[in-house]
Design a protein around this motif. Structure first.
Motif, PDB file in Angstrom:
ATOM      1  N   ARG A  64       0.809  -1.220   0.000  1.00  0.00           N
ATOM      2  CA  ARG A  64       0.000   0.000   0.000  1.00  0.00           C
ATOM      3  C   ARG A  64       0.843   1.271   0.000  1.00  0.00           C
ATOM      4  O   ARG A  64       0.307   2.363  -0.057  1.00  0.00           O
ATOM      5  CB  ARG A  64      -0.954  -0.020   1.180  1.00  0.00           C
ATOM      6  CG  ARG A  64      -2.049  -1.068   0.958  1.00  0.00           C
ATOM      7  CD  ARG A  64      -2.850  -1.340   2.199  1.00  0.00           C
ATOM      8  NE  ARG A  64      -3.739  -2.460   1.982  1.00  0.00           N
ATOM      9  CZ  ARG A  64      -5.044  -2.352   1.761  1.00  0.00           C
ATOM     10  NH1 ARG A  64      -5.627  -1.173   1.718  1.00  0.00           N
ATOM     11  NH2 ARG A  64      -5.777  -3.434   1.588  1.00  0.00           N
ATOM     12  N   GLY A  65       2.157   1.109   0.100  1.00  0.00           N
ATOM     13  CA  GLY A  65       3.024   2.274  -0.064  1.00  0.00           C
ATOM     14  C   GLY A  65       3.868   2.674   1.132  1.00  0.00           C
ATOM     15  O   GLY A  65       4.576   3.679   1.059  1.00  0.00           O
ATOM     16  N   CYS A  66       3.816   1.928   2.234  1.00  0.00           N
ATOM     17  CA  CYS A  66       4.671   2.280   3.375  1.00  0.00           C
ATOM     18  C   CYS A  66       6.142   2.230   2.944  1.00  0.00           C
ATOM     19  O   CYS A  66       6.588   1.229   2.407  1.00  0.00           O
ATOM     20  CB  CYS A  66       4.469   1.306   4.537  1.00  0.00           C
ATOM     21  SG  CYS A  66       2.961   1.517   5.457  1.00  0.00           S
ATOM     22  N   PRO A  67       6.885   3.299   3.207  1.00  0.00           N
ATOM     23  CA  PRO A  67       8.280   3.334   2.786  1.00  0.00           C
ATOM     24  C   PRO A  67       9.233   2.559   3.695  1.00  0.00           C
ATOM     25  O   PRO A  67      10.363   2.278   3.315  1.00  0.00           O
ATOM     26  CB  PRO A  67       8.613   4.826   2.812  1.00  0.00           C
ATOM     27  CG  PRO A  67       7.705   5.382   3.860  1.00  0.00           C
ATOM     28  CD  PRO A  67       6.445   4.567   3.775  1.00  0.00           C
ATOM     29  N   PHE A  68       8.760   2.207   4.914  1.00  0.00           N
ATOM     30  CA  PHE A  68       9.634   1.541   5.884  1.00  0.00           C
ATOM     31  C   PHE A  68       8.770   0.661   6.784  1.00  0.00           C
ATOM     32  O   PHE A  68       7.953   1.179   7.543  1.00  0.00           O
ATOM     33  CB  PHE A  68      10.381   2.585   6.718  1.00  0.00           C
ATOM     34  CG  PHE A  68      11.372   2.012   7.673  1.00  0.00           C
ATOM     35  CD1 PHE A  68      12.641   1.638   7.245  1.00  0.00           C
ATOM     36  CD2 PHE A  68      11.047   1.831   9.009  1.00  0.00           C
ATOM     37  CE1 PHE A  68      13.567   1.103   8.127  1.00  0.00           C
ATOM     38  CE2 PHE A  68      11.956   1.299   9.907  1.00  0.00           C
ATOM     39  CZ  PHE A  68      13.228   0.933   9.464  1.00  0.00           C
ATOM     40  N   VAL A  69       8.971  -0.650   6.679  1.00  0.00           N
ATOM     41  CA  VAL A  69       8.201  -1.612   7.472  1.00  0.00           C
ATOM     42  C   VAL A  69       9.169  -2.613   8.094  1.00  0.00           C
ATOM     43  O   VAL A  69       9.903  -3.304   7.378  1.00  0.00           O
ATOM     44  CB  VAL A  69       7.163  -2.367   6.613  1.00  0.00           C
ATOM     45  CG1 VAL A  69       6.394  -3.378   7.460  1.00  0.00           C
ATOM     46  CG2 VAL A  69       6.212  -1.391   5.936  1.00  0.00           C
ATOM     47  N   VAL A  70       9.169  -2.681   9.413  1.00  0.00           N
ATOM     48  CA  VAL A  70       9.946  -3.688  10.137  1.00  0.00           C
ATOM     49  C   VAL A  70       8.982  -4.778  10.556  1.00  0.00           C
ATOM     50  O   VAL A  70       7.897  -4.487  11.072  1.00  0.00           O
ATOM     51  CB  VAL A  70      10.630  -3.086  11.384  1.00  0.00           C
ATOM     52  CG1 VAL A  70      11.328  -4.171  12.204  1.00  0.00           C
ATOM     53  CG2 VAL A  70      11.602  -1.984  10.988  1.00  0.00           C
ATOM     54  N   ASN A  71       9.374  -6.030  10.299  1.00  0.00           N
ATOM     55  CA  ASN A  71       8.550  -7.106  10.840  1.00  0.00           C
ATOM     56  C   ASN A  71       9.423  -8.051  11.645  1.00  0.00           C
ATOM     57  O   ASN A  71      10.558  -8.319  11.284  1.00  0.00           O
ATOM     58  CB  ASN A  71       7.745  -7.822   9.756  1.00  0.00           C
ATOM     59  CG  ASN A  71       8.587  -8.619   8.800  1.00  0.00           C
ATOM     60  OD1 ASN A  71       9.552  -8.106   8.268  1.00  0.00           O
ATOM     61  ND2 ASN A  71       8.235  -9.853   8.581  1.00  0.00           N
ATOM     62  N   VAL A  72       8.882  -8.458  12.797  1.00  0.00           N
ATOM     63  CA  VAL A  72       9.638  -9.244  13.766  1.00  0.00           C
ATOM     64  C   VAL A  72       8.983 -10.607  13.906  1.00  0.00           C
ATOM     65  O   VAL A  72       7.780 -10.708  14.184  1.00  0.00           O
ATOM     66  CB  VAL A  72       9.681  -8.531  15.139  1.00  0.00           C
ATOM     67  CG1 VAL A  72      10.500  -9.337  16.137  1.00  0.00           C
ATOM     68  CG2 VAL A  72      10.231  -7.115  14.987  1.00  0.00           C
TER      69      VAL A  72
END
Length: 176
Positions: A64-72
């Motif tokens: 959807r366009g998030c420029p920065f996504v951290v997933n743990v």
């Protein structure tokens, strides 16, 4: 696993049978994102996905366009799957972290606009997650934290609780 909307819309990523995650259903995920679409500017949003499982929510954020996504994610098989999905899609905005969520929350210094957590429904310490998020001040001003849980939990007494949405057996509690 199907991505609902955005630049990867309708992309399907086959989930191996050896993954033990309980992914958020397409119906619940689509409903959640319909709510978020009215309050989130995706291109300006940094996101954190805790207990990522298959990574479906994190990939939806990126799509959807998030420029920065951290997933743990702590499970090695799940983490490997997320990394393969990231590579398959070319999702450079996604930053997978293999770690225990509770240890990660103790060490992270960054603030996020949007935090989503989908812990195992039977996790003994599920009730502590909102307090950890707010004690560490991980949300930016105007940020939102969403906790997916079963009907057994009720977070309405939490001081940062805003609302709860129910989609079948899936419950999302919203905190600000």
């Amino acid at each position: 696993m199907r991505i609902i909307s955005g630049k990867y819309k309708s992309r399907r990523i086959p989930v191996p049978a050896n993954l033990k995650a309980r992914p958020t259903t397409d119906f619940a995920r689509e409903s959640l994102f319909n709510v978020l679409n009215n309050r989130v500017d995706w291109e300006e949003t940094t996101a954190l996905d805790l207990f990522s499982g298959t990574g479906s929510v994190a990939l939806e954020f990126v799509s959807r366009g998030c420029p920065f996504v951290v997933n743990v994610e702590t499970n090695q098989n799940h983490y490997n799957f997320i990394c393969k999905a990231q590579e398959l899609l070319g999702a450079k905005e996604l930053f997978p972290v293999k770690a225990d969520v509770f240890k990660y929350l103790q060490s992270v210094k960054q603030k996020f606009d949007l935090i989503f957590a989908d812990p195992p429904y039977d996790l003994q310490s599920i009730d502590t997650i909102p307090d950890l998020i707010f004690k560490k001040e991980l949300l930016k001003p105007e940020g939102v934290f969403i906790l997916e849980h079963s009907r057994k939990q009720n977070f309405s007494a939490h001081p940062h609780f805003v609302s709860e949405r129910k989609y079948g057996n899936v419950h999302f509690s919203f905190f600000e």
